[in-house]
Design an enzyme around this catalytic site. Structure first.
Site, short mmCIF file in Angstrom:
data_model
loop_
_atom_site.label_atom_id
_atom_site.label_comp_id
_atom_site.label_asym_id
_atom_site.label_seq_id
_atom_site.Cartn_x
_atom_site.Cartn_y
_atom_site.Cartn_z
N GLY A 13 3.25 9.77 7.61
CA GLY A 13 4.64 9.53 7.17
C GLY A 13 4.80 9.98 5.72
N ALA A 14 4.04 11.05 5.37
CA ALA A 14 4.01 11.49 3.97
C ALA A 14 5.32 12.12 3.50
CB ALA A 14 2.87 12.50 3.79
N ALA A 19 6.95 6.77 1.09
CA ALA A 19 5.92 7.52 0.37
C ALA A 19 6.49 8.05 -0.94
CB ALA A 19 5.42 8.66 1.24
N ASP A 178 3.02 -7.00 3.10
CA ASP A 178 4.28 -7.68 2.86
C ASP A 178 4.50 -7.50 1.37
OD1 ASP A 178 6.17 -9.57 1.98
OD2 ASP A 178 5.89 -10.71 3.81
N HIS A 179 5.40 -6.61 1.00
CA HIS A 179 5.43 -6.21 -0.42
C HIS A 179 5.80 -7.37 -1.34
CE1 HIS A 179 9.75 -5.64 0.28
NE2 HIS A 179 9.91 -5.65 -1.02
N HIS A 241 8.88 -12.11 4.45
CA HIS A 241 8.96 -12.47 3.03
C HIS A 241 9.24 -13.97 2.80
CE1 HIS A 241 9.02 -8.22 2.96
NE2 HIS A 241 10.32 -8.05 3.05
#
Ligand code: BG6
Length: 505
Positions: A13-14, A19, A178-179, A241
């Site tokens: 998925g670059a 990305a 999970d950012h 989140h």
């Protein structure tokens, strides 16, 4: 001292948005700081037919704001390679393997491999299978798989996906992003709780009245209408989140800061969330809303591209969550999140109980003693506030409400690593603490599925709320029934005040 790490990153998925916005800048920051240096390489893959040169141009563009030395950028880019790749085509993995081996040799990467799946989740399984079947996993180094959310769309699909991944990778090798767990102030929750006696001693149902977690956004669904309409706020934000933040607030003190200790406490915390088993319970404890336009130039949710005109998908959720254990019995946790709300803000309020008896005047005075509130500002402000009571200066015994703030100033915030940068480094160093363990995912879906199923069983439209507000009235009613209110501080730092200070006005 910073030690250089060695690894080959393969980014599936670059050519995608993630990305471009997050991964390349994060890698560049790690490079500038020396966490990666000579012994790393990146293979970008996606369907599009890009050349290495074009790939380099795209990366240059994505890191342009971070460049202070063109020569450094040039060397950084020389570690990036692109191959066009159809993830379902077994033949393509032969070429990927060949290039991986070549780069491993060229940069002395010791067989360390990180596979980053920054693409649609329906491909996660097939990629994991192929990586194993086509021998892209090495014997001599580490092999780690980083995957983006969503991890399934319910417990059943998540379990299936997990089983598929586990055919090629074991749990220790899977890094589920999970950012929010990469955010400075989310990581700070444990520090506030476990290093301050004044909080840890009071962190229970004897002293805490309620806890409120708000993740509000001002954006709508933008160009993600097709994804969002299938998922809604409950799956998009609460399952991951919100529940992760809750687990950190609720968990028992871990034995140590070791990832295994923290995760096992988080799993127990998630297991203690009360499951709502009947539609009636869900109706009483959860509210869903959908935004409508507030003026002619704006779209309501149902007018957004790729959203069904009669969609019942929620763009807002508010809920009351009970934690059934000794520490928390009786304390409501209120959560809310939504799109097109009044502010882009994430914060937690911990509201303490009133003192057992108020001896201060509460009639004919400007301010009365209010319960203490600890606020953890997660973004865009980062820091803490504490609401206290003091005596108003002068004669008499009148109370003055004060707030003490510790807010990181802009310079500190700018220098603090971005969530993806932290998480990439953690994965490089083999630290899984800030990634979600399968059992956390499992428990979260168990909780969410009940709510989702009840909503599907009782098909009725979500409450409407006008964009630019804090959600439908029903969300306020949820708290009013318990004699609480959403706490709105409306506090933002004035010039020169965005650091540590006390408001005594
Ligand atoms: C993502 C959701 O996980 O988090 C998005 O899919 C949401 O819908 C985003 O906008 C919010 O993240 P942040 O870091 O901007 O609060």
């Amino acid at each position: 001292m910073i030690n250089e790490n060695s690894a080959l990153f393969t980014i599936f998925g670059a050519t995608g948005d993630l990305a471009h916005r997050k991964l390349y800048p994060s890698l560049f920051r790690l490079y500038k700081k020396g966490y990666i240096n000579e012994h790393f390489a990146v293979i970008g893959t996606a369907r599009r037919e890009w050349t290495n040169e074009y790939f380099h141009e795209v990366i240059s563009d994505s890191v342009k704001d971070l460049v202070d030395d063109p020569e450094q950028l040039h060397t950084f880019l020389s570690h990036f390679y692109y191959i066009s790749h159809n993830v379902k085509d077994a033949e393509h993995y032969v070429e990927l393997k060949r290039l991986s081996e070549e780069l491993d040799e060229k940069y002395s990467l010791k067989g360390n491999r990180i596979f980053y799946l920054a693409m649609a989740p329906q491909f996660f399984g097939v990629i994991a299978d192929m990586l194993k079947d086509k021998n892209l996993l090495t014997e001599e180094g580490f092999n780690r798989l980083i995957i983006e959310k969503p991890f399934g769309s319910d417990l059943e699909s998540a379990t299936k996906l997990n089983e598929q991944l586990r055919r090629s990778f074991n749990e220790d090798q899977i890094y589920r992003i999970d950012h929010y767990l990469g955010k400075e102030m989310v990581q700070n929750i444990s520090a506030v709780r476990f290093s301050n006696m004044i909080f840890e001693a009071l962190w229970n149902n004897k002293y805490i009245d309620n806890i409120q977690v708000t993740l509000s956004e001002t954006v709508g669904v933008e160009d993600r209408g097709d994804y969002y309409d299938q998922n809604g706020a409950l799956r998009d934000m609460v399952q991951n989140h919100v529940l992760q933040i809750l687990a950190l607030l609720v968990m028992e003190p871990p034995m140590s800061l070791d990832g295994r200790d923290i995760r096992s406490e988080k799993i127990k915390a998630l297991r203690s969330l009360r499951l709502y088993t009947t539609p009636e319970e869900v109706r009483r404890n959860f509210v869903r809303g959908q935004y409508t336009s507030s003026n002619e130039d704006e779209k309501g949710y149902r007018e957004e591209p790729k959203v069904a005109a009669d969609s019942q998908t929620e763009t807002f959720v508010a809920g009351k969550i009970h934690v059934d254990n000794f520490r928390w019995a009786g304390v409501p946790f209120y959560i809310r999140t939504g799109k097109k709300m009044a502010q882009k803000e994430t914060y937690i309020h911990i509201q303490f109980k009133h003192v057992a008896m108020n001896i201060f005047p509460d009639e004919g005075v400007e301010e009365v003693a209010e319960p203490n509130i600890l606020t953890i500002h997660i973004s865009p402000l980062e820091g803490f506030s504490l609401r206290l009571n003091s005596k108003r200066i002068g004669q008499g015994t009148e109370i003055k409400n004060i707030r003490m703030h510790q807010i990181f100033d802009e310079k500190t915030q700018a220098n603090s690593p971005e969530a993806y940068e932290r998480l990439l480094l953690d994965s490089l160093q083999g630290d899984p603490t800030n990634f979600t363990h399968w059992e956390e995912v499992e428990q979260s879906w168990r909780f969410i599925d009940n709510i989702r199923n009840a909503w599907d069983e009782l098909p009725c439209d979500p409450y409407e709320y006008e964009s630019g507000t804090m959600g439908p009235e029903a969300s306020y009613d949820l708290l009013k029934e318990d004699h609480f209110d959403w706490i709105e501080f409306n506090w933002s730092p004035k010039n020169g005040e965005n650091h540590s200070y006390t408001n005594m006005e």
